[in-house]
Motif scaffolding. Structure first.
Motif, PDB file in Angstrom:
ATOM      1  N   ASP A  13       0.848  -1.190   0.000  1.00 12.58           N
ATOM      2  CA  ASP A  13       0.000   0.000   0.000  1.00 12.58           C
ATOM      3  C   ASP A  13       0.888   1.247   0.000  1.00 12.58           C
ATOM      4  N   GLN A  14       0.251   2.405   0.194  1.00  9.86           N
ATOM      5  CA  GLN A  14       1.036   3.642   0.095  1.00  9.86           C
ATOM      6  C   GLN A  14       2.198   3.666   1.094  1.00  9.86           C
ATOM      7  N   SER A  15       1.951   3.179   2.340  1.00  5.85           N
ATOM      8  CA  SER A  15       3.018   3.231   3.350  1.00  5.85           C
ATOM      9  C   SER A  15       4.220   2.426   2.890  1.00  5.85           C
ATOM     10  N   LEU A  16       3.947   1.229   2.375  1.00  3.87           N
ATOM     11  CA  LEU A  16       5.066   0.402   1.936  1.00  3.87           C
ATOM     12  C   LEU A  16       5.763   1.018   0.717  1.00  3.87           C
ATOM     13  N   ARG A  17       4.964   1.569  -0.198  1.00  2.00           N
ATOM     14  CA  ARG A  17       5.579   2.210  -1.370  1.00  2.00           C
ATOM     15  C   ARG A  17       6.486   3.357  -0.931  1.00  2.00           C
ATOM     16  N   VAL A  30       3.496   0.040  -9.408  1.00  2.33           N
ATOM     17  CA  VAL A  30       2.120  -0.145  -9.859  1.00  2.33           C
ATOM     18  C   VAL A  30       1.310  -0.413  -8.594  1.00  2.33           C
ATOM     19  N   ALA A  31       0.279   0.399  -8.374  1.00  3.94           N
ATOM     20  CA  ALA A  31      -0.527   0.254  -7.159  1.00  3.94           C
ATOM     21  C   ALA A  31      -1.413  -0.990  -7.271  1.00  3.94           C
ATOM     22  N   GLU A  32      -1.852  -1.483  -6.121  1.00  2.94           N
ATOM     23  CA  GLU A  32      -2.759  -2.635  -6.106  1.00  2.94           C
ATOM     24  C   GLU A  32      -4.037  -2.294  -6.884  1.00  2.94           C
ATOM     25  N   PHE A  33      -4.713  -3.311  -7.420  1.00  4.55           N
ATOM     26  CA  PHE A  33      -5.812  -3.038  -8.343  1.00  4.55           C
ATOM     27  C   PHE A  33      -6.968  -2.276  -7.695  1.00  4.55           C
ATOM     28  N   VAL A  34      -7.643  -1.494  -8.552  1.00  8.34           N
ATOM     29  CA  VAL A  34      -8.905  -0.864  -8.189  1.00  8.34           C
ATOM     30  C   VAL A  34      -9.962  -1.572  -9.026  1.00  8.34           C
ATOM     31  N   LEU A  46     -10.721   6.517  -5.260  1.00  3.81           N
ATOM     32  CA  LEU A  46      -9.408   6.292  -5.864  1.00  3.81           C
ATOM     33  C   LEU A  46      -8.282   6.696  -4.918  1.00  3.81           C
ATOM     34  N   LEU A  47      -8.517   7.788  -4.186  1.00  4.01           N
ATOM     35  CA  LEU A  47      -7.470   8.252  -3.269  1.00  4.01           C
ATOM     36  C   LEU A  47      -7.244   7.263  -2.122  1.00  4.01           C
ATOM     37  N   ARG A  48      -8.267   6.454  -1.836  1.00  2.90           N
ATOM     38  CA  ARG A  48      -8.088   5.443  -0.780  1.00  2.90           C
ATOM     39  C   ARG A  48      -7.023   4.424  -1.197  1.00  2.90           C
ATOM     40  N   THR A  49      -7.044   4.007  -2.460  1.00  6.95           N
ATOM     41  CA  THR A  49      -6.066   3.013  -2.932  1.00  6.95           C
ATOM     42  C   THR A  49      -4.769   3.673  -3.384  1.00  6.95           C
ATOM     43  N   VAL A  50      -4.889   4.817  -4.011  1.00  6.79           N
ATOM     44  CA  VAL A  50      -3.688   5.474  -4.558  1.00  6.79           C
ATOM     45  C   VAL A  50      -3.623   6.915  -4.043  1.00  6.79           C
ATOM     46  N   THR A  59       5.403   8.984  -5.355  1.00  2.00           N
ATOM     47  CA  THR A  59       5.734   8.862  -3.940  1.00  2.00           C
ATOM     48  C   THR A  59       6.589  10.073  -3.559  1.00  2.00           C
ATOM     49  N   ARG A  60       6.820  10.235  -2.241  1.00  2.83           N
ATOM     50  CA  ARG A  60       7.612  11.403  -1.830  1.00  2.83           C
ATOM     51  C   ARG A  60       9.033  11.357  -2.380  1.00  2.83           C
ATOM     52  N   ALA A  61       9.497  10.134  -2.688  1.00  2.00           N
ATOM     53  CA  ALA A  61      10.837  10.006  -3.287  1.00  2.00           C
ATOM     54  C   ALA A  61      10.805  10.333  -4.782  1.00  2.00           C
ATOM     55  N   GLY A  62       9.617  10.661  -5.304  1.00  2.00           N
ATOM     56  CA  GLY A  62       9.528  11.071  -6.713  1.00  2.00           C
ATOM     57  C   GLY A  62       9.327   9.919  -7.681  1.00  2.00           C
ATOM     58  N   VAL A  63       8.950   8.742  -7.159  1.00  2.00           N
ATOM     59  CA  VAL A  63       8.764   7.582  -8.042  1.00  2.00           C
ATOM     60  C   VAL A  63       7.290   7.516  -8.489  1.00  2.00           C
ATOM     61  N   PRO A  64       7.044   7.467  -9.804  1.00  2.00           N
ATOM     62  CA  PRO A  64       5.658   7.447 -10.299  1.00  2.00           C
ATOM     63  C   PRO A  64       4.918   6.170  -9.894  1.00  2.00           C
TER      64      PRO A  64
END
Ligand SMILES: Cc1cc2nc3c(=O)[nH]c(=O)nc-3n(C[C@H](O)[C@H](O)[C@H](O)COP(=O)(O)O)c2cc1C
Length: 277
Positions: A13-17, A30-34, A46-50, A59-64
């Motif tokens: 999820d976002q925390s792990l990413r 690639v985020a988990e499916f919606v 959408l914001l809940r998953t991504v 991500t904050r590190a700049g990774v798409p």
């Protein structure tokens, strides 16, 4: 070489990413499916998953972070993809691999691998709906029960106009049984011209090298290996020494408890009880 963090529902999820991309080595997530059924998703859903969509899709590190859609209705998938592109997603990925019966019963995920024409229709409709500069990609397994339609599915994805295809080198029936069939990645590369990303059973830098050699693919997607060894992607990129549990998270009090052998064994079996086993 690009290293891509695999979508993993319930795990990545976002925390792990955030954590993994901060550690380095990851070029794209690639985020988990919606799940897309028969209506337009809202921004809130959408914001809940991504959640990264609220900050430029990175991500904050700049990774798409690409948004992955799972469904079977071409019109609805295309409309949602266009909406998500408008929210600033850096890419849309289509899921043709989800193995769980709940979704497969409704015609989504791996079950579509029996119907290359439907795959083509979905990809083409989505590609048409999304502005050209935003990549539309697809992720597939080799097939449902066998490999008889593998190449047809890959060709259908290409003919639909996808920019790239990621292949988890197993059928649905293979579940997560090792070894993954890396040799099939080479067959797919021969059958299509679009870039093929190799995926399945990469746990070490040596595996990463080997999958690239066997398949001829330049880019590799890694899922469970990146959770078991949080610094794996960085080590592949830099060639640095293995994680000891202390050097995984430089400058942080977090230690790599995920390196525990029991966790590793469970990950190798599929890693969860949410339908991905
Ligand atoms: C718990 C779990 C959740 C997953 N969720 C997704 C998903 O949301 N979308 C998808 O395309 N693949 C999903 N996968 C499959 C992975 O992206 C990947 O293809 C698979 O784990 C093989 O790669 P690996 O051997 O590097 O883990 C999931 C896998 C696991 C174990």
């Amino acid at each position: 070489m690009r290293l891509i963090l695999a979508p993993m529902e319930g795990l990545a999820d976002q925390s792990l990413r955030e954590i993994l991309t901060r550690l380095g080595g990851i070029d794209l997530c690639v985020a988990e499916f919606v799940r897309v059924t028969n209506h337009l998703l809202t921004e809130k859903m959408l914001l809940r998953t991504v959640p990264e969509l609220a900050s430029g899709g990175c991500t904050r590190a700049g990774v798409p972070v690409r948004v992955q859609l799972l469904g079977s209705d071409p019109v609805c998938l295309a409309e949602n993809a266009a909406f998500i592109a408008g929210l600033g997603a850096p890419g849309i990925d289509l899921n043709f691999g989800y193995p769980a019966p709940t979704v497969n019963r409704h015609g989504g995920g791996a079950v579509l691998l029996q119907y290359p024409e439907q795959i083509h229709t979905i990809v083409a409709a989505t590609r048409r709906a999304v502005p050209e500069h935003i990549p539309v990609t697809a992720k597939m397994r080799l097939g449902l029960e066998d490999t008889s339609l593998t190449l047809d599915c890959a060709r259908a994805i290409e003919a639909g106009g996808a920019d790239e295809i990621t292949v988890h080198a197993r059928t649905k029936t293979d579940r997560y049984r090792p070894p993954a069939r890396w040799e099939w990645l080479a067959h797919i590369r021969e059958a299509v011209k679009l870039p093929v990303v190799a995926n399945g059973e990469v746990w070490t830098p040596q595996d990463s090298e080997k999958i690239r050699q066997v398949s001829g693919c330049t880019d590799v997607m890694i899922g469970r290996g990146a959770i078991v060894r949080p610094d794996l992607m960085r080590r592949i990129k830099t060639g640095e020494r293995p994680c000891t549990g202390r050097n995984c998270f430089p400058g942080s009090s977090i230690t790599a408890t995920s390196c525990a052998p029991g966790w590793t064994r469970s990950m190798r079996r599929g890693g969860s009880s949410n339908g991905w086993e």
